[in-house]
Design a protein around this motif. Structure first.
Motif, PDB file in Angstrom:
ATOM      1  N   LEU A  24       0.778  -1.252  -0.043  1.00  0.00           N
ATOM      2  CA  LEU A  24       0.034   0.045   0.072  1.00  0.00           C
ATOM      3  C   LEU A  24       0.793   1.207   0.254  1.00  0.00           C
ATOM      4  O   LEU A  24       0.557   2.123  -0.724  1.00  0.00           O
ATOM      5  CB  LEU A  24      -0.933   0.270   1.287  1.00  0.00           C
ATOM      6  CG  LEU A  24      -1.811   1.366   1.444  1.00  0.00           C
ATOM      7  CD1 LEU A  24      -2.528   1.654   0.325  1.00  0.00           C
ATOM      8  CD2 LEU A  24      -2.524   1.286   2.875  1.00  0.00           C
ATOM      9  N   GLY A  25       1.802   1.211   0.719  1.00  0.00           N
ATOM     10  CA  GLY A  25       2.980   2.346   0.770  1.00  0.00           C
ATOM     11  C   GLY A  25       3.516   2.500  -0.619  1.00  0.00           C
ATOM     12  O   GLY A  25       3.690   3.670  -0.687  1.00  0.00           O
ATOM     13  N   ASP A  55       2.612   1.681  -3.368  1.00  0.00           N
ATOM     14  CA  ASP A  55       1.694   2.036  -4.323  1.00  0.00           C
ATOM     15  C   ASP A  55       1.293   3.494  -4.207  1.00  0.00           C
ATOM     16  O   ASP A  55       1.234   4.376  -5.156  1.00  0.00           O
ATOM     17  CB  ASP A  55       0.364   1.174  -4.364  1.00  0.00           C
ATOM     18  CG  ASP A  55      -0.589   1.316  -5.508  1.00  0.00           C
ATOM     19  OD1 ASP A  55      -0.218   1.534  -6.720  1.00  0.00           O
ATOM     20  OD2 ASP A  55      -1.777   1.588  -5.250  1.00  0.00           O
ATOM     21  N   THR A  56       1.024   3.959  -3.000  1.00  0.00           N
ATOM     22  CA  THR A  56       0.752   5.223  -2.910  1.00  0.00           C
ATOM     23  C   THR A  56       1.876   6.239  -3.128  1.00  0.00           C
ATOM     24  O   THR A  56       1.706   7.122  -3.726  1.00  0.00           O
ATOM     25  CB  THR A  56       0.408   5.444  -1.165  1.00  0.00           C
ATOM     26  OG1 THR A  56      -0.576   4.473  -0.837  1.00  0.00           O
ATOM     27  CG2 THR A  56       0.145   6.891  -0.739  1.00  0.00           C
ATOM     28  N   GLY A  82       2.104   6.439  -7.062  1.00  0.00           N
ATOM     29  CA  GLY A  82       0.640   7.095  -7.589  1.00  0.00           C
ATOM     30  C   GLY A  82       1.081   8.436  -7.204  1.00  0.00           C
ATOM     31  O   GLY A  82       0.653   9.411  -8.236  1.00  0.00           O
ATOM     32  N   ALA A  83       1.641   8.970  -6.260  1.00  0.00           N
ATOM     33  CA  ALA A  83       1.870  10.281  -5.884  1.00  0.00           C
ATOM     34  C   ALA A  83       2.954  10.943  -6.812  1.00  0.00           C
ATOM     35  O   ALA A  83       2.839  11.993  -7.510  1.00  0.00           O
ATOM     36  CB  ALA A  83       2.519  10.551  -4.476  1.00  0.00           C
ATOM     37  N   ARG A 121       1.417  11.187 -10.341  1.00  0.00           N
ATOM     38  CA  ARG A 121       0.711  12.520 -10.580  1.00  0.00           C
ATOM     39  C   ARG A 121       1.396  13.647 -10.358  1.00  0.00           C
ATOM     40  O   ARG A 121       1.142  14.687 -11.200  1.00  0.00           O
ATOM     41  CB  ARG A 121      -0.318  12.548  -9.122  1.00  0.00           C
ATOM     42  CG  ARG A 121      -1.481  11.695  -9.270  1.00  0.00           C
ATOM     43  CD  ARG A 121      -2.615  11.904  -8.136  1.00  0.00           C
ATOM     44  NE  ARG A 121      -1.916  11.906  -6.881  1.00  0.00           N
ATOM     45  CZ  ARG A 121      -1.911  10.426  -6.180  1.00  0.00           C
ATOM     46  NH1 ARG A 121      -2.430   9.443  -6.908  1.00  0.00           N
ATOM     47  NH2 ARG A 121      -1.437  10.446  -5.061  1.00  0.00           N
TER      48      ARG A 121
END
Length: 64
Positions: free
Chosen positions: A47-48, A50-51, A54-55, A58
């Protein structure tokens, strides 16, 4: 290769089945708890990651 009759095959399967060493209830519970803990740790790790990715994506797309 020699053919094995169905009855002989069943006898061989039973003989092999008797050789299996099954885990105790305590070993099964301990392993299940370990798997649950590892699943939680790895899910939080991914999760970390992927986050973070993702950041970064973006941010890179905001530059375009």
């Amino acid at each position: 290769m020699a053919k094995t009759s169905p009855a002989e095959f069943i006898n061989q399967v039973r003989a092999e089945g008797r050789k299996v060493v099954w885990p105790s209830r305590e070993e099964t519970v301990r392993t299940a708890i370990f798997v649950g803990i590892m699943m939680l740790i790895l899910s939080l790790f991914f999760l970390g990651i992927d986050t973070l990715f993702g950041a970064v994506m973006r941010w890179l797309l905001s530059l375009a």
